[in-house]
Write a protein that holds these residues in place. Structure first.
Motif, PDB file in Angstrom:
ATOM      1  N   VAL A 223       1.553  11.460  12.693  1.00 46.31           N
ATOM      2  CA  VAL A 223       0.374  11.028  11.115  1.00 46.31           C
ATOM      3  C   VAL A 223       1.306  10.018   9.665  1.00 46.31           C
ATOM      4  O   VAL A 223       2.613  10.138  10.287  1.00 46.31           O
ATOM      5  CB  VAL A 223       1.213  12.807  10.272  1.00 46.31           C
ATOM      6  CG1 VAL A 223       0.916  12.445   8.972  1.00 46.31           C
ATOM      7  CG2 VAL A 223       1.221  14.030  10.969  1.00 46.31           C
ATOM      8  N   ILE A 224       0.389   9.478   9.613  1.00 51.27           N
ATOM      9  CA  ILE A 224       1.079   8.472   8.785  1.00 51.27           C
ATOM     10  C   ILE A 224       0.243   8.838   7.325  1.00 51.27           C
ATOM     11  O   ILE A 224      -1.269   9.471   6.459  1.00 51.27           O
ATOM     12  CB  ILE A 224      -0.748   6.969   9.366  1.00 51.27           C
ATOM     13  CG1 ILE A 224      -0.061   7.112  10.335  1.00 51.27           C
ATOM     14  CG2 ILE A 224      -0.531   6.501   8.263  1.00 51.27           C
ATOM     15  CD1 ILE A 224       0.789   6.311  11.119  1.00 51.27           C
ATOM     16  N   THR A 225       0.790   8.417   6.333  1.00 50.70           N
ATOM     17  CA  THR A 225       0.956   8.837   4.978  1.00 50.70           C
ATOM     18  C   THR A 225       1.330   8.177   4.157  1.00 50.70           C
ATOM     19  O   THR A 225       2.479   7.232   4.642  1.00 50.70           O
ATOM     20  CB  THR A 225       1.592  10.471   4.178  1.00 50.70           C
ATOM     21  OG1 THR A 225       1.495  10.858   3.127  1.00 50.70           O
ATOM     22  CG2 THR A 225       3.225  10.173   4.508  1.00 50.70           C
ATOM     23  N   GLY A 226       0.803   8.099   3.016  1.00 44.62           N
ATOM     24  CA  GLY A 226       1.071   6.620   1.676  1.00 44.62           C
ATOM     25  C   GLY A 226       2.304   7.505   0.947  1.00 44.62           C
ATOM     26  O   GLY A 226       2.343   8.681   0.520  1.00 44.62           O
TER      27      GLY A 226
ATOM     28  N   GLY B 193      -1.632   0.237   1.564  1.00 49.62           N
ATOM     29  CA  GLY B 193      -1.899  -0.714   2.968  1.00 49.62           C
ATOM     30  C   GLY B 193      -2.043   0.858   4.143  1.00 49.62           C
ATOM     31  O   GLY B 193      -1.851  -0.166   5.738  1.00 49.62           O
ATOM     32  N   LYS B 194      -2.298   1.618   3.376  1.00 53.63           N
ATOM     33  CA  LYS B 194      -2.146   3.284   4.908  1.00 53.63           C
ATOM     34  C   LYS B 194      -3.646   3.391   5.610  1.00 53.63           C
ATOM     35  O   LYS B 194      -2.712   3.271   6.996  1.00 53.63           O
ATOM     36  CB  LYS B 194      -1.979   4.252   4.353  1.00 53.63           C
ATOM     37  CG  LYS B 194      -1.629   5.519   4.734  1.00 53.63           C
ATOM     38  CD  LYS B 194      -2.183   6.847   4.416  1.00 53.63           C
ATOM     39  CE  LYS B 194      -3.561   7.100   4.239  1.00 53.63           C
ATOM     40  NZ  LYS B 194      -3.749   6.872   2.230  1.00 53.63           N
ATOM     41  N   THR B 195      -4.723   2.225   5.696  1.00 54.75           N
ATOM     42  CA  THR B 195      -5.653   2.327   6.704  1.00 54.75           C
ATOM     43  C   THR B 195      -5.545   1.331   7.838  1.00 54.75           C
ATOM     44  O   THR B 195      -5.010   1.370   8.307  1.00 54.75           O
ATOM     45  CB  THR B 195      -6.816   2.260   5.845  1.00 54.75           C
ATOM     46  OG1 THR B 195      -6.947   3.351   5.326  1.00 54.75           O
ATOM     47  CG2 THR B 195      -7.571   2.053   6.979  1.00 54.75           C
TER      48      THR B 195
ATOM     49  N   GLY C  37      -4.527   9.145  -0.115  1.00 58.64           N
ATOM     50  CA  GLY C  37      -3.374   8.785  -0.529  1.00 58.64           C
ATOM     51  C   GLY C  37      -1.900   8.898  -0.281  1.00 58.64           C
ATOM     52  O   GLY C  37      -1.336   8.895   0.985  1.00 58.64           O
ATOM     53  N   GLY C  38      -1.129  10.182  -1.165  1.00 58.08           N
ATOM     54  CA  GLY C  38       0.357  10.594  -0.713  1.00 58.08           C
ATOM     55  C   GLY C  38       0.215  11.865  -0.327  1.00 58.08           C
ATOM     56  O   GLY C  38      -0.661  12.698   0.466  1.00 58.08           O
ATOM     57  N   LEU C  39       1.705  11.904   0.619  1.00 57.60           N
ATOM     58  CA  LEU C  39       1.849  13.627   1.069  1.00 57.60           C
ATOM     59  C   LEU C  39       1.698  14.799   0.693  1.00 57.60           C
ATOM     60  O   LEU C  39       1.140  15.247   1.201  1.00 57.60           O
ATOM     61  CB  LEU C  39       3.656  12.888   1.234  1.00 57.60           C
ATOM     62  CG  LEU C  39       4.204  15.166   2.646  1.00 57.60           C
ATOM     63  CD1 LEU C  39       2.836  14.008   3.773  1.00 57.60           C
ATOM     64  CD2 LEU C  39       5.486  14.343   2.217  1.00 57.60           C
TER      65      LEU C  39
END
Length: 238
Positions: free
Chosen positions: A5-8, A14-16, A112-114
């Motif tokens: 899982v990738i979260t910011g 710069g998440k994507t 966005g965020g978690l």
């Protein structure tokens, strides 16, 4: 690690591009990769979404988008305004499991965020990660203010007993200021997890071939790269 899982720590960190870098490095290491965008907001039907951008930069990946809403808002709000069904955490987990059955690695990118809400019941990416029992990578900004948002995100993950694999700086500036250079040391301390990479600012503007060639050098071995945190810290120390 079938699902990651990738979260910011927030939006525009710069998440994507970080997701694309992980995908590119994994493909380069011989893994079959799928990218799952849980919900895309603020994009028209005829525009490229985040999953499309990851596929363009990384190449050789399967990209899937569960829902798209036109307003640039949190997914729950955007779904409500559009009069469309929201994406619930169990659906994210189901889609990831389906992709994991046919790929070595599935990257699930949030919005966005978690704790951004996906539905009216308050379901979040964290809830989906719990259902998947998947490790999480947190993408953080480089400069002033990042320590607070990174620590808050890490505390939430620990409270849910989710594995924080590490932190990636999503946009490392060409001329880092004092705060950014100090944060290279401080980010892993506040997160309680290693620094796993630093993606150069503007990397998303590279030609895909150059992006794929560069990606392994921006990420640590845990993320299929060759980047070394100690060497980076030594080069950037204030």
């Amino acid at each position: 690690m079938a699902v990651l899982v990738i979260t910011g720590t927030g939006t525009e960190v710069g998440k994507t591009v970080t997701t694309a870098a992980i995908a590119a490095a994994a493909v380069g290491a011989g893994r079959s990769v799928a990218v799952l965008k849980a919900a895309q907001t603020g994009v028209r039907p005829d525009e490229r979404g985040d999953a499309d951008e990851v596929a363009r930069l990384a190449g050789g990946v399967t990209s899937t988008e569960l829902a798209r809403y036109p307003d640039p808002l949190a997914p729950a709000t955007a779904a409500r305004r559009a009069g469309r069904a929201p994406v619930r955490p169990h659906r994210i987990a189901e889609a990831a499991a389906e992709l994991a059955a046919e790929h070595d690695l599935v990257l699930v990118e949030g919005a966005g965020g978690l704790l951004v809400r996906f539905d009216e019941a308050g379901g979040t990416l964290a809830d989906a990660a719990e259902r998947m029992a998947a490790p999480v990578v947190v993408v953080a900004s480089a400069g002033l203010g990042t320590l607070n948002t990174t620590e808050l995100t890490a505390r939430e993950l620990r409270g849910r007993r989710l594995e924080l694999l590490g932190v990636v700086i999503g946009s490392w500036p060409d001329a880092p200021d004092l705060a950014s250079r100090c944060n290279v040391t401080d980010l892993p301390e506040v997160a309680g997890a290693p620094l796993l990479g630093a993606v150069p600012a503007g990397a998303g503007g590279l030609a895909p071939a150059d992006f794929r060639a560069g990606a392994p050098g921006w990420l640590a071995p845990r993320l299929f790269g060759t980047w070394d945190a100690e060497q980076f810290r030594g080069r950037t120390a204030p």
